[in-house]
Design a protein around this motif. Sequence first.
Motif, PDB file in Angstrom:
ATOM      1  N   THR A  28      51.836 -26.996 -19.385  1.00 19.96           N
ATOM      2  CA  THR A  28      51.369 -27.821 -18.259  1.00 19.96           C
ATOM      3  C   THR A  28      52.381 -28.895 -17.885  1.00 19.96           C
ATOM      4  O   THR A  28      52.816 -29.687 -18.732  1.00 19.96           O
ATOM      5  CB  THR A  28      50.023 -28.487 -18.594  1.00 19.96           C
ATOM      6  OG1 THR A  28      49.070 -27.474 -18.907  1.00 19.96           O
ATOM      7  CG2 THR A  28      49.514 -29.302 -17.408  1.00 19.96           C
ATOM      8  N   HIS A  50      52.545 -30.135 -22.993  1.00 24.82           N
ATOM      9  CA  HIS A  50      52.410 -30.952 -21.786  1.00 24.82           C
ATOM     10  C   HIS A  50      53.723 -31.708 -21.590  1.00 24.82           C
ATOM     11  O   HIS A  50      54.194 -32.375 -22.520  1.00 24.82           O
ATOM     12  CB  HIS A  50      51.280 -31.968 -21.937  1.00 24.82           C
ATOM     13  CG  HIS A  50      49.939 -31.379 -22.257  1.00 24.82           C
ATOM     14  ND1 HIS A  50      48.955 -31.204 -21.306  1.00 24.82           N
ATOM     15  CD2 HIS A  50      49.413 -30.938 -23.435  1.00 24.82           C
ATOM     16  CE1 HIS A  50      47.877 -30.682 -21.882  1.00 24.82           C
ATOM     17  NE2 HIS A  50      48.130 -30.513 -23.174  1.00 24.82           N
ATOM     18  N   LYS A  89      50.154 -25.759 -27.070  1.00 18.95           N
ATOM     19  CA  LYS A  89      50.026 -26.025 -25.633  1.00 18.95           C
ATOM     20  C   LYS A  89      50.896 -27.239 -25.369  1.00 18.95           C
ATOM     21  O   LYS A  89      50.649 -28.324 -25.917  1.00 18.95           O
ATOM     22  CB  LYS A  89      48.584 -26.310 -25.237  1.00 18.95           C
ATOM     23  CG  LYS A  89      48.416 -26.695 -23.762  1.00 18.95           C
ATOM     24  CD  LYS A  89      46.953 -26.951 -23.418  1.00 18.95           C
ATOM     25  CE  LYS A  89      46.787 -27.532 -22.022  1.00 18.95           C
ATOM     26  NZ  LYS A  89      47.147 -26.599 -20.958  1.00 18.95           N
ATOM     27  N   HIS A 134      53.065 -32.335 -15.902  1.00 21.70           N
ATOM     28  CA  HIS A 134      52.283 -33.506 -15.508  1.00 21.70           C
ATOM     29  C   HIS A 134      53.045 -34.342 -14.479  1.00 21.70           C
ATOM     30  O   HIS A 134      54.245 -34.551 -14.611  1.00 21.70           O
ATOM     31  CB  HIS A 134      51.965 -34.372 -16.725  1.00 21.70           C
ATOM     32  CG  HIS A 134      50.888 -33.810 -17.592  1.00 21.70           C
ATOM     33  ND1 HIS A 134      49.652 -34.412 -17.739  1.00 21.70           N
ATOM     34  CD2 HIS A 134      50.840 -32.682 -18.343  1.00 21.70           C
ATOM     35  CE1 HIS A 134      48.905 -33.693 -18.565  1.00 21.70           C
ATOM     36  NE2 HIS A 134      49.611 -32.634 -18.940  1.00 21.70           N
ATOM     37  N   ARG A 192      49.370 -21.775 -21.282  1.00 21.67           N
ATOM     38  CA  ARG A 192      48.891 -22.957 -20.553  1.00 21.67           C
ATOM     39  C   ARG A 192      49.866 -24.133 -20.595  1.00 21.67           C
ATOM     40  O   ARG A 192      49.453 -25.300 -20.569  1.00 21.67           O
ATOM     41  CB  ARG A 192      47.516 -23.394 -21.053  1.00 21.67           C
ATOM     42  CG  ARG A 192      46.457 -22.326 -20.870  1.00 21.67           C
ATOM     43  CD  ARG A 192      45.067 -22.875 -21.073  1.00 21.67           C
ATOM     44  NE  ARG A 192      44.069 -21.844 -20.870  1.00 21.67           N
ATOM     45  CZ  ARG A 192      42.760 -22.090 -20.800  1.00 21.67           C
ATOM     46  NH1 ARG A 192      42.319 -23.343 -20.940  1.00 21.67           N
ATOM     47  NH2 ARG A 192      41.908 -21.121 -20.610  1.00 21.67           N
ATOM     48  N   THR A 216      42.806 -28.374 -18.306  1.00 20.78           N
ATOM     49  CA  THR A 216      44.055 -29.017 -18.720  1.00 20.78           C
ATOM     50  C   THR A 216      44.012 -29.418 -20.192  1.00 20.78           C
ATOM     51  O   THR A 216      45.032 -29.428 -20.883  1.00 20.78           O
ATOM     52  CB  THR A 216      44.340 -30.247 -17.837  1.00 20.78           C
ATOM     53  OG1 THR A 216      44.633 -29.804 -16.501  1.00 20.78           O
ATOM     54  CG2 THR A 216      45.516 -31.062 -18.345  1.00 20.78           C
ATOM     55  N   GLU A 231      50.907 -24.317 -15.635  1.00 22.26           N
ATOM     56  CA  GLU A 231      49.833 -25.011 -14.944  1.00 22.26           C
ATOM     57  C   GLU A 231      50.264 -26.436 -14.597  1.00 22.26           C
ATOM     58  O   GLU A 231      51.356 -26.871 -14.980  1.00 22.26           O
ATOM     59  CB  GLU A 231      48.570 -24.979 -15.799  1.00 22.26           C
ATOM     60  CG  GLU A 231      48.185 -23.552 -16.162  1.00 22.26           C
ATOM     61  CD  GLU A 231      46.843 -23.417 -16.857  1.00 22.26           C
ATOM     62  OE1 GLU A 231      46.150 -24.442 -17.046  1.00 22.26           O
ATOM     63  OE2 GLU A 231      46.478 -22.278 -17.203  1.00 22.26           O
ATOM     64  N   ALA A 232      49.405 -27.166 -13.880  1.00 26.82           N
ATOM     65  CA  ALA A 232      49.808 -28.477 -13.382  1.00 26.82           C
ATOM     66  C   ALA A 232      48.668 -29.481 -13.461  1.00 26.82           C
ATOM     67  O   ALA A 232      47.509 -29.140 -13.232  1.00 26.82           O
ATOM     68  CB  ALA A 232      50.285 -28.360 -11.929  1.00 26.82           C
ATOM     69  N   SER A 233      49.026 -30.712 -13.786  1.00 28.83           N
ATOM     70  CA  SER A 233      48.120 -31.856 -13.638  1.00 28.83           C
ATOM     71  C   SER A 233      48.893 -32.888 -12.838  1.00 28.83           C
ATOM     72  O   SER A 233      49.913 -33.404 -13.306  1.00 28.83           O
ATOM     73  CB  SER A 233      47.703 -32.414 -15.000  1.00 28.83           C
ATOM     74  OG  SER A 233      46.750 -33.456 -14.831  1.00 28.83           O
TER      75      SER A 233
END
Length: 628
Positions: A409, A378, A376, A411, A407, A524, A430-432
């Motif tokens: 992500t 980020h 995963k 940031h 997933r 997340t 996906e997003a944070s």
Amino acid sequence: MKRTAILTTGILGLAMCASVSGEQANLPSHTIYHGGNIITMEGDSAEYAEAVVEKAGRIVYVGEKAGALAKFDGEAKAVDLEGKTLMPGFIEPHLHPSIAAVMLPNDTIAPHDWNKPDGIARAAKDPEAFKTRLKASIDERARAGEMHFVWGYHPLWHGPLGREMLNQLAPDKPVGVIHRSFHEIYLNDAAIDLFKLDQADYADNPQVDWERGHFFEGGWLALVPKIGPFLLNPETYKQGLSMMTRLMLRNGITTICEPGFPSADFAMEYGLLKTEMDKNPPYDTYLIPNGTQLYGMSGNSNEKAEQMMRELPQKYDTQNIFFLPGQVKLFADGAIYSLAMEMKASYTSDEFAGEWMTPLDLLQQQQSFYWDRGYKIHVHANGDKGIQQVIDFNREDQKRNPRDDHRFTLHHMGYFDDAIAQQASDLGIEASVNPYYLWALADKYAAVGLGRERAENLVPIKALTSRGVPVSFHSDFAMAPAEPLTLAWTAVNRVTSEGSRFSQDQRLDVFSAMQGITINAARTLNQEREIGSIKAGKVANFTILEHDPFKVEPMTIKDIPVYGVVHRGEMAVNQKQLLGGDRDAHGCIASAGYLWCAKTNKCERPWELAKKEQFENTIEAFDKFCGN
């Protein structure tokens, strides 16, 4: 941090502790929470339960109060919420203990007020106020032969800064002024001498301005390992982590994650963090390895870095520190607070330019390397060009090696448009995000740097959620306060520090915003099966609020007091502040009428100073006179 187990029928009652082992054995094994608004955050809208039952730190029942009493009668102690609201424990999926440990115990001189555990560090909104405050900080706290750090500088509010000015203010005291972004620092001669820095070591680094003592983005990353023993001073670092713990409880946070560990020195950062976590504070800490930092630590080898990552959980996990297996953090473009994010359209001034934190060939190599190994991933990405580049690299990886439920992500996501949001949705990205960017920066960046159209549309979250992209919120502390309710409030209202209401079409409903600090924040971290909602089988982590965020005016969400938390079944309560205990960062007691005055360098009663110095008795006139 003292943990408080509530064993009475009232949440405000005194804790009663059995004193002998026989009595301990007879204590109820379950706890029933009832008598308030219990919001599960399960499903697609706000769902309420009458009771929740916990045993050994796990949720064993969610439903009607009558059912809980019938099922667990004689086995449970009851906690009456007395009308308060119980929610899943708030989650901070992107917070940096290392930044907190440096920022909190040192002086803060920033464009906006900062709520610290010991009081408020007031804003400096113009160059004169900043210079006055900086001089006072140096005069009061700096010492020859000891490093003095100040955080919060931003040129758009505070004007130009460089080695020459710092040498004038502190000719013999080592001073480092850390940019608001924490991606830059300015050093004076005394600091450069203390660090034993050699200009030749930075001659080929385009992100170092030696004459100005300015190290930014890649230059900052190159500097940090060399100044680690000073930046990570054990005495102040421990103090900062302890202050961070107080902030977590104050703001209802039961889980934090640092994506990108370590920042400089693995052994020192981990050891000091463990010292704080061994106190058993009411939150857990998750760590995501810093792929870029470990790459350098491993002789510029992704293979060796990845081998180290696989060994981290077994070597370093504790009862409340967990390395997340199969996850990695990478870095694309520069900081939004520095206007160093990579933008498709040029900045409105030549003063600003995009910067890549990782050379693009290495970033692409690292994304592909970890993608192929099932990680995963980020990625720190802020500007639309930076985000687009990360997406383009991932699109190539997905074509070459398709993966389900990856997933991946992004940031931060400071600025992007509908086209980027659609690409993220199409690719399952996906997003944070950090909603606070809009509050802190939109007004200033509309005038300088980005222009109105881009600045007023910072972090357009609804462009993502309307396309089904899972979105969590984070503070990236200290890029925003570690206040989940403030992040949710900003996403719901999209109001700025100057009171502007920008891009109102991007406002979120309250449920979507609260998902961002609970269940989506758990997602997340790939922890949604354990935390993030109130469901039987999950960890008993709860945040207790004085009011229900779904039943108050949206503009008041950020002001809801946090009563306390339940962490793994144990309650910790925020102590009420006593009269006279509200000292700010300068020791001024607000309840007694005192405010800090930078010009007189002491606490003053505004009306008394106005009479003495013959200016109008208003807070605006006081701040202007004092240079606050």
